[in-house]
Design a protein around this motif. Sequence first.
Motif, PDB file in Angstrom:
ATOM      1  N   ILE A   7       0.859  -1.186   0.000  1.00 21.49           N
ATOM      2  CA  ILE A   7       0.000   0.000   0.000  1.00 21.49           C
ATOM      3  C   ILE A   7       0.895   1.236   0.000  1.00 21.49           C
ATOM      4  O   ILE A   7       1.837   1.327   0.782  1.00 21.49           O
ATOM      5  CB  ILE A   7      -0.927   0.015   1.229  1.00 21.49           C
ATOM      6  CG1 ILE A   7      -1.816  -1.231   1.227  1.00 21.49           C
ATOM      7  CG2 ILE A   7      -1.771   1.283   1.252  1.00 21.49           C
ATOM      8  CD1 ILE A   7      -2.640  -1.408   2.461  1.00 21.49           C
ATOM      9  N   TYR A   8       0.563   2.166  -0.892  1.00 16.54           N
ATOM     10  CA  TYR A   8       1.292   3.422  -0.994  1.00 16.54           C
ATOM     11  C   TYR A   8       0.287   4.560  -0.987  1.00 16.54           C
ATOM     12  O   TYR A   8      -0.754   4.494  -1.633  1.00 16.54           O
ATOM     13  CB  TYR A   8       2.096   3.487  -2.298  1.00 16.54           C
ATOM     14  CG  TYR A   8       3.088   2.374  -2.479  1.00 16.54           C
ATOM     15  CD1 TYR A   8       4.372   2.470  -1.971  1.00 16.54           C
ATOM     16  CD2 TYR A   8       2.736   1.216  -3.174  1.00 16.54           C
ATOM     17  CE1 TYR A   8       5.288   1.446  -2.140  1.00 16.54           C
ATOM     18  CE2 TYR A   8       3.656   0.190  -3.352  1.00 16.54           C
ATOM     19  CZ  TYR A   8       4.922   0.308  -2.830  1.00 16.54           C
ATOM     20  OH  TYR A   8       5.825  -0.706  -2.995  1.00 16.54           O
ATOM     21  N   GLY A   9       0.603   5.625  -0.264  1.00 11.95           N
ATOM     22  CA  GLY A   9      -0.197   6.837  -0.301  1.00 11.95           C
ATOM     23  C   GLY A   9      -1.454   6.779   0.541  1.00 11.95           C
ATOM     24  O   GLY A   9      -1.730   5.798   1.238  1.00 11.95           O
ATOM     25  N   ASP A  10      -2.209   7.863   0.449  1.00 10.29           N
ATOM     26  CA  ASP A  10      -3.471   8.015   1.172  1.00 10.29           C
ATOM     27  C   ASP A  10      -4.511   8.592   0.227  1.00 10.29           C
ATOM     28  O   ASP A  10      -4.180   9.227  -0.763  1.00 10.29           O
ATOM     29  CB  ASP A  10      -3.299   8.960   2.367  1.00 10.29           C
ATOM     30  CG  ASP A  10      -2.443   8.354   3.461  1.00 10.29           C
ATOM     31  OD1 ASP A  10      -2.783   7.254   3.916  1.00 10.29           O
ATOM     32  OD2 ASP A  10      -1.437   8.988   3.846  1.00 10.29           O
ATOM     33  N   GLY A  11      -5.755   8.396   0.576  1.00 14.10           N
ATOM     34  CA  GLY A  11      -6.841   8.951  -0.221  1.00 14.10           C
ATOM     35  C   GLY A  11      -7.767   7.860  -0.706  1.00 14.10           C
ATOM     36  O   GLY A  11      -7.850   6.777  -0.128  1.00 14.10           O
ATOM     37  N   ILE A  12      -8.459   8.153  -1.788  1.00 15.31           N
ATOM     38  CA  ILE A  12      -9.396   7.198  -2.376  1.00 15.31           C
ATOM     39  C   ILE A  12      -8.604   5.991  -2.873  1.00 15.31           C
ATOM     40  O   ILE A  12      -7.612   6.141  -3.595  1.00 15.31           O
ATOM     41  CB  ILE A  12     -10.175   7.850  -3.535  1.00 15.31           C
ATOM     42  CG1 ILE A  12     -10.992   9.037  -3.010  1.00 15.31           C
ATOM     43  CG2 ILE A  12     -11.066   6.836  -4.225  1.00 15.31           C
ATOM     44  CD1 ILE A  12     -11.586   9.898  -4.092  1.00 15.31           C
ATOM     45  N   PRO A  13      -9.020   4.763  -2.505  1.00 16.36           N
ATOM     46  CA  PRO A  13      -8.247   3.580  -2.895  1.00 16.36           C
ATOM     47  C   PRO A  13      -8.352   3.244  -4.384  1.00 16.36           C
ATOM     48  O   PRO A  13      -9.424   3.325  -4.981  1.00 16.36           O
ATOM     49  CB  PRO A  13      -8.865   2.449  -2.072  1.00 16.36           C
ATOM     50  CG  PRO A  13      -9.767   3.081  -1.090  1.00 16.36           C
ATOM     51  CD  PRO A  13     -10.110   4.435  -1.595  1.00 16.36           C
ATOM     52  N   VAL A  14      -7.208   2.865  -4.945  1.00 14.57           N
ATOM     53  CA  VAL A  14      -7.121   2.323  -6.298  1.00 14.57           C
ATOM     54  C   VAL A  14      -6.424   0.975  -6.170  1.00 14.57           C
ATOM     55  O   VAL A  14      -5.287   0.908  -5.691  1.00 14.57           O
ATOM     56  CB  VAL A  14      -6.324   3.240  -7.254  1.00 14.57           C
ATOM     57  CG1 VAL A  14      -6.302   2.646  -8.658  1.00 14.57           C
ATOM     58  CG2 VAL A  14      -6.881   4.650  -7.260  1.00 14.57           C
ATOM     59  N   VAL A  15      -7.110  -0.101  -6.557  1.00 15.36           N
ATOM     60  CA  VAL A  15      -6.551  -1.449  -6.485  1.00 15.36           C
ATOM     61  C   VAL A  15      -6.013  -1.804  -7.869  1.00 15.36           C
ATOM     62  O   VAL A  15      -6.714  -1.658  -8.873  1.00 15.36           O
ATOM     63  CB  VAL A  15      -7.626  -2.468  -6.035  1.00 15.36           C
ATOM     64  CG1 VAL A  15      -7.075  -3.883  -6.065  1.00 15.36           C
ATOM     65  CG2 VAL A  15      -8.143  -2.109  -4.647  1.00 15.36           C
ATOM     66  N   PHE A  16      -4.751  -2.276  -7.906  1.00 16.33           N
ATOM     67  CA  PHE A  16      -4.087  -2.636  -9.153  1.00 16.33           C
ATOM     68  C   PHE A  16      -3.872  -4.145  -9.201  1.00 16.33           C
ATOM     69  O   PHE A  16      -3.350  -4.729  -8.249  1.00 16.33           O
ATOM     70  CB  PHE A  16      -2.728  -1.939  -9.257  1.00 16.33           C
ATOM     71  CG  PHE A  16      -2.815  -0.448  -9.410  1.00 16.33           C
ATOM     72  CD1 PHE A  16      -2.911   0.124 -10.669  1.00 16.33           C
ATOM     73  CD2 PHE A  16      -2.808   0.382  -8.302  1.00 16.33           C
ATOM     74  CE1 PHE A  16      -2.989   1.497 -10.818  1.00 16.33           C
ATOM     75  CE2 PHE A  16      -2.881   1.757  -8.434  1.00 16.33           C
ATOM     76  CZ  PHE A  16      -2.973   2.321  -9.703  1.00 16.33           C
ATOM     77  N   LEU A  17      -4.249  -4.776 -10.334  1.00 21.47           N
ATOM     78  CA  LEU A  17      -4.070  -6.210 -10.539  1.00 21.47           C
ATOM     79  C   LEU A  17      -3.190  -6.432 -11.772  1.00 21.47           C
ATOM     80  O   LEU A  17      -3.533  -5.993 -12.868  1.00 21.47           O
ATOM     81  CB  LEU A  17      -5.424  -6.895 -10.728  1.00 21.47           C
ATOM     82  CG  LEU A  17      -6.456  -6.674  -9.625  1.00 21.47           C
ATOM     83  CD1 LEU A  17      -7.779  -7.334  -9.995  1.00 21.47           C
ATOM     84  CD2 LEU A  17      -5.935  -7.175  -8.295  1.00 21.47           C
ATOM     85  N   HIS A  18      -2.086  -7.131 -11.587  1.00 23.04           N
ATOM     86  CA  HIS A  18      -1.115  -7.352 -12.664  1.00 23.04           C
ATOM     87  C   HIS A  18      -1.512  -8.535 -13.545  1.00 23.04           C
ATOM     88  O   HIS A  18      -2.449  -9.278 -13.254  1.00 23.04           O
ATOM     89  CB  HIS A  18       0.282  -7.578 -12.064  1.00 23.04           C
ATOM     90  CG  HIS A  18       0.365  -8.796 -11.201  1.00 23.04           C
ATOM     91  ND1 HIS A  18       0.501 -10.065 -11.719  1.00 23.04           N
ATOM     92  CD2 HIS A  18       0.318  -8.938  -9.860  1.00 23.04           C
ATOM     93  CE1 HIS A  18       0.544 -10.934 -10.731  1.00 23.04           C
ATOM     94  NE2 HIS A  18       0.428 -10.269  -9.581  1.00 23.04           N
ATOM     95  N   GLY A  19      -0.751  -8.730 -14.606  1.00 21.93           N
ATOM     96  CA  GLY A  19      -0.983  -9.835 -15.523  1.00 21.93           C
ATOM     97  C   GLY A  19      -0.197 -11.086 -15.144  1.00 21.93           C
ATOM     98  O   GLY A  19       0.642 -11.067 -14.238  1.00 21.93           O
ATOM     99  N   MET A  20      -0.478 -12.180 -15.851  1.00 19.26           N
ATOM    100  CA  MET A  20       0.207 -13.442 -15.600  1.00 19.26           C
ATOM    101  C   MET A  20       1.693 -13.303 -15.921  1.00 19.26           C
ATOM    102  O   MET A  20       2.075 -12.686 -16.907  1.00 19.26           O
ATOM    103  CB  MET A  20      -0.392 -14.568 -16.446  1.00 19.26           C
ATOM    104  CG  MET A  20       0.250 -15.917 -16.175  1.00 19.26           C
ATOM    105  SD  MET A  20      -0.498 -17.239 -17.123  1.00 19.26           S
ATOM    106  CE  MET A  20      -1.965 -17.521 -16.170  1.00 19.26           C
ATOM    107  N   GLY A  21       2.515 -13.883 -15.054  1.00 20.83           N
ATOM    108  CA  GLY A  21       3.954 -13.837 -15.252  1.00 20.83           C
ATOM    109  C   GLY A  21       4.567 -12.517 -14.816  1.00 20.83           C
ATOM    110  O   GLY A  21       5.751 -12.287 -15.007  1.00 20.83           O
ATOM    111  N   SER A  22       3.779 -11.657 -14.221  1.00 25.47           N
ATOM    112  CA  SER A  22       4.243 -10.348 -13.786  1.00 25.47           C
ATOM    113  C   SER A  22       4.143 -10.281 -12.262  1.00 25.47           C
ATOM    114  O   SER A  22       4.035 -11.303 -11.598  1.00 25.47           O
ATOM    115  CB  SER A  22       3.377  -9.268 -14.449  1.00 25.47           C
ATOM    116  OG  SER A  22       3.844  -7.991 -14.156  1.00 25.47           O
ATOM    117  N   SER A  23       4.167  -9.090 -11.719  1.00 23.29           N
ATOM    118  CA  SER A  23       3.968  -8.893 -10.283  1.00 23.29           C
ATOM    119  C   SER A  23       3.472  -7.476 -10.066  1.00 23.29           C
ATOM    120  O   SER A  23       3.407  -6.668 -11.002  1.00 23.29           O
ATOM    121  CB  SER A  23       5.262  -9.133  -9.497  1.00 23.29           C
ATOM    122  OG  SER A  23       6.158  -8.062  -9.688  1.00 23.29           O
ATOM    123  N   SER A  24       3.171  -7.167  -8.822  1.00 25.34           N
ATOM    124  CA  SER A  24       2.666  -5.835  -8.514  1.00 25.34           C
ATOM    125  C   SER A  24       3.679  -4.742  -8.816  1.00 25.34           C
ATOM    126  O   SER A  24       3.313  -3.582  -8.992  1.00 25.34           O
ATOM    127  CB  SER A  24       2.243  -5.766  -7.048  1.00 25.34           C
ATOM    128  OG  SER A  24       3.335  -6.033  -6.200  1.00 25.34           O
TER     129      SER A  24
END
Length: 155
Positions: A7-24
């Motif tokens: 988790i980085y930052g503050d405020g309204i949450p934005v959830v990020f989902l990566h692709g296969m073979g990748s990472s956050s």
Amino acid sequence: MKLHSKIYGDGIPVVFLHGMGSSSSVWKPIVKEIKHNRKCVLFDFPGHGDTPFNEWDPLTPEDMATIIINGIDSLGIDKFHLVGHSLGGWVGLEIASAYPDRLLSFTAIAPAGLWRHKNTYEYPPTWLLKIMHLSLPIIAPIIPRINKLKKIAFS
């Protein structure tokens, strides 16, 4: 199952989902730009980044959508923006379908996945597409449960 999250930052949450073979970590350039006014939540899928692979874990996009929602719930987040790339886009589509009231917005970047569509079934461009179209709903839930294929895909 507990996914590794960052988790980085503050405020309204934005959830990020990566692709296969990748990472956050693929989202770091974007997170760097928006973390001053958004809470950026990044998850590593099983067998990716810092989340270990367990051959018994359910790994269909539907299963992973539930796992992601459980992770979001464990962070006390109710409503959020969602961004998904490739496999993350497919998982995001599953989340958007199952939990539309939780999303403030959804951005799918080249989402993976194949769904039945009447026009594809009636007018396939090739015989191979017709076979894939008819067999995919049957084999897609099975493939992630075959240990050798799952190890290859998530290693």
